[in-house]
Design a protein around this motif. Structure first.
Motif, mmCIF file in Angstrom:
data_model
loop_
_atom_site.group_PDB
_atom_site.id
_atom_site.type_symbol
_atom_site.label_atom_id
_atom_site.label_comp_id
_atom_site.label_asym_id
_atom_site.label_seq_id
_atom_site.Cartn_x
_atom_site.Cartn_y
_atom_site.Cartn_z
ATOM 1 N N HIS A 1 80.961 -3.253 20.586
ATOM 2 C CA HIS A 1 79.606 -2.710 20.461
ATOM 3 C C HIS A 1 78.889 -2.725 21.808
ATOM 4 O O HIS A 1 78.953 -3.702 22.540
ATOM 5 C CB HIS A 1 78.830 -3.547 19.441
ATOM 6 C CG HIS A 1 77.397 -3.167 19.323
ATOM 7 N ND1 HIS A 1 76.987 -2.163 18.476
ATOM 8 C CD2 HIS A 1 76.291 -3.629 19.947
ATOM 9 C CE1 HIS A 1 75.669 -2.033 18.586
ATOM 10 N NE2 HIS A 1 75.225 -2.914 19.467
ATOM 11 N N GLN A 2 78.205 -1.645 22.109
ATOM 12 C CA GLN A 2 77.417 -1.569 23.334
ATOM 13 C C GLN A 2 75.966 -1.272 22.961
ATOM 14 O O GLN A 2 75.699 -0.709 21.917
ATOM 15 C CB GLN A 2 77.981 -0.502 24.275
ATOM 16 C CG GLN A 2 77.366 0.878 24.211
ATOM 17 C CD GLN A 2 77.537 1.611 22.896
ATOM 18 O OE1 GLN A 2 78.478 1.366 22.159
ATOM 19 N NE2 GLN A 2 76.619 2.503 22.582
ATOM 20 N N ASP A 3 75.057 -1.662 23.823
ATOM 21 C CA ASP A 3 73.635 -1.393 23.601
ATOM 22 C C ASP A 3 73.096 -0.353 24.570
ATOM 23 O O ASP A 3 71.901 -0.104 24.597
ATOM 24 C CB ASP A 3 72.828 -2.687 23.764
ATOM 25 C CG ASP A 3 73.169 -3.703 22.698
ATOM 26 O OD1 ASP A 3 73.318 -3.315 21.525
ATOM 27 O OD2 ASP A 3 73.299 -4.897 23.034
ATOM 28 N N VAL A 4 73.965 0.228 25.356
ATOM 29 C CA VAL A 4 73.570 1.183 26.392
ATOM 30 C C VAL A 4 73.461 2.586 25.788
ATOM 31 O O VAL A 4 74.388 3.033 25.107
ATOM 32 C CB VAL A 4 74.617 1.178 27.532
ATOM 33 C CG1 VAL A 4 74.284 2.216 28.582
ATOM 34 C CG2 VAL A 4 74.728 -0.206 28.137
ATOM 35 N N GLY B 1 76.428 -5.546 32.652
ATOM 36 C CA GLY B 1 75.125 -5.511 32.016
ATOM 37 C C GLY B 1 74.035 -4.858 32.842
ATOM 38 O O GLY B 1 72.947 -4.604 32.336
ATOM 39 N N ILE C 1 80.457 -0.071 30.067
ATOM 40 C CA ILE C 1 79.446 -0.294 29.031
ATOM 41 C C ILE C 1 79.967 -0.986 27.783
ATOM 42 O O ILE C 1 79.167 -1.499 27.003
ATOM 43 C CB ILE C 1 78.740 1.022 28.628
ATOM 44 C CG1 ILE C 1 79.711 1.992 27.965
ATOM 45 C CG2 ILE C 1 78.034 1.642 29.818
ATOM 46 C CD1 ILE C 1 79.041 3.188 27.299
ATOM 47 N N SER C 2 81.304 -1.038 27.583
ATOM 48 C CA SER C 2 81.742 -1.584 26.295
ATOM 49 C C SER C 2 83.152 -2.166 26.277
ATOM 50 O O SER C 2 83.792 -2.183 25.236
ATOM 51 C CB SER C 2 81.641 -0.506 25.217
ATOM 52 O OG SER C 2 82.514 0.568 25.485
ATOM 53 N N HIS C 3 83.623 -2.674 27.393
ATOM 54 C CA HIS C 3 84.946 -3.293 27.387
ATOM 55 C C HIS C 3 84.892 -4.629 28.114
ATOM 56 O O HIS C 3 84.335 -4.713 29.215
ATOM 57 C CB HIS C 3 85.996 -2.388 28.042
ATOM 58 C CG HIS C 3 87.385 -2.750 27.651
ATOM 59 N ND1 HIS C 3 88.059 -3.797 28.233
ATOM 60 C CD2 HIS C 3 88.202 -2.246 26.709
ATOM 61 C CE1 HIS C 3 89.249 -3.902 27.678
ATOM 62 N NE2 HIS C 3 89.351 -2.980 26.749
ATOM 63 N N LEU D 1 80.949 4.522 19.216
ATOM 64 C CA LEU D 1 79.781 4.080 19.975
ATOM 65 C C LEU D 1 78.619 3.733 19.042
ATOM 66 O O LEU D 1 78.447 4.353 17.994
ATOM 67 C CB LEU D 1 79.328 5.171 20.944
ATOM 68 C CG LEU D 1 80.271 5.473 22.099
ATOM 69 C CD1 LEU D 1 79.865 6.763 22.795
ATOM 70 C CD2 LEU D 1 80.308 4.310 23.085
ATOM 71 N N TYR E 1 87.561 -2.204 23.015
ATOM 72 C CA TYR E 1 86.154 -1.822 23.145
ATOM 73 C C TYR E 1 85.341 -2.559 22.089
ATOM 74 O O TYR E 1 85.830 -2.869 21.012
ATOM 75 C CB TYR E 1 85.993 -0.312 22.933
ATOM 76 C CG TYR E 1 86.584 0.529 24.028
ATOM 77 C CD1 TYR E 1 85.921 0.694 25.233
ATOM 78 C CD2 TYR E 1 87.802 1.174 23.853
ATOM 79 C CE1 TYR E 1 86.456 1.481 26.242
ATOM 80 C CE2 TYR E 1 88.344 1.967 24.856
ATOM 81 C CZ TYR E 1 87.667 2.117 26.035
ATOM 82 O OH TYR E 1 88.190 2.896 27.032
ATOM 83 N N GLU F 1 82.851 -4.890 31.635
ATOM 84 C CA GLU F 1 81.481 -4.599 31.207
ATOM 85 C C GLU F 1 80.498 -5.112 32.255
ATOM 86 O O GLU F 1 80.661 -6.202 32.790
ATOM 87 C CB GLU F 1 81.198 -5.246 29.862
ATOM 88 C CG GLU F 1 79.889 -4.849 29.276
ATOM 89 C CD GLU F 1 79.701 -5.362 27.866
ATOM 90 O OE1 GLU F 1 78.801 -4.860 27.190
ATOM 91 O OE2 GLU F 1 80.454 -6.255 27.443
ATOM 92 N N TYR G 1 83.133 4.083 30.161
ATOM 93 C CA TYR G 1 83.340 3.363 28.899
ATOM 94 C C TYR G 1 83.647 1.890 29.176
ATOM 95 O O TYR G 1 83.172 0.999 28.475
ATOM 96 C CB TYR G 1 84.487 3.971 28.088
ATOM 97 C CG TYR G 1 84.173 5.306 27.460
ATOM 98 C CD1 TYR G 1 83.033 5.497 26.689
ATOM 99 C CD2 TYR G 1 85.033 6.390 27.607
ATOM 100 C CE1 TYR G 1 82.754 6.721 26.105
ATOM 101 C CE2 TYR G 1 84.764 7.614 27.023
ATOM 102 C CZ TYR G 1 83.630 7.774 26.273
ATOM 103 O OH TYR G 1 83.358 8.980 25.692
#
Length: 109
Positions: A71-74, A49, A41-43, A97, A69, A47, A38
């Motif tokens: 927004h994530q695009d993964v 990339g 991908i979103s902190h 998510l 946390y 994070e 987590y």
């Protein structure tokens, strides 16, 4: 999760020597390893990339010492048994998510 970024740096530095595609990096973790994913991908603390897909198995979704946390695009796949006392972690994480996301509940596990 910052340690995982360091480990990823080390692995990717040598990946080309073994014909590994460094543009297709997945991260997977179970329990506290899921919290690491987590973070990746979103902190904002850690994070990375380079991670293009994630799998979290029975993962802990708690706050890091600083930041929140985002927004994530993964693409993320969550797996968790509903008999686990920590099942609420995956339910809460899934709600937060962004798509694409999937949640597999293992009933009675």
């Amino acid at each position: 999760a910052a340690d995982a970024r360091y480990a990823l740096d080390e692995v990717l530095d040598h990946a080309a020597d073994f014909g590994v595609d460094v543009h297709e990096v997945g991260a997977a973790g179970m329990s506290l390893g899921g919290m690491t994913v987590y973070g990746l991908i979103s902190h904002p603390c850690c994070e990375d990339g380079r991670v293009t897909a994630a799998v979290v198995m029975a993962g802990v979704h708690d706050a890091f010492p600083s930041g929140t946390y985002h927004h994530q695009d993964v693409p993320v796949l969550l797996l968790h048994g509903d008999a686990d006392v920590g099942y609420h972690h995956s339910r809460t994480a899934y709600e937060q998510l962004a798509p694409p996301k999937w949640f597999v509940t293992l009933h009675g596990e």
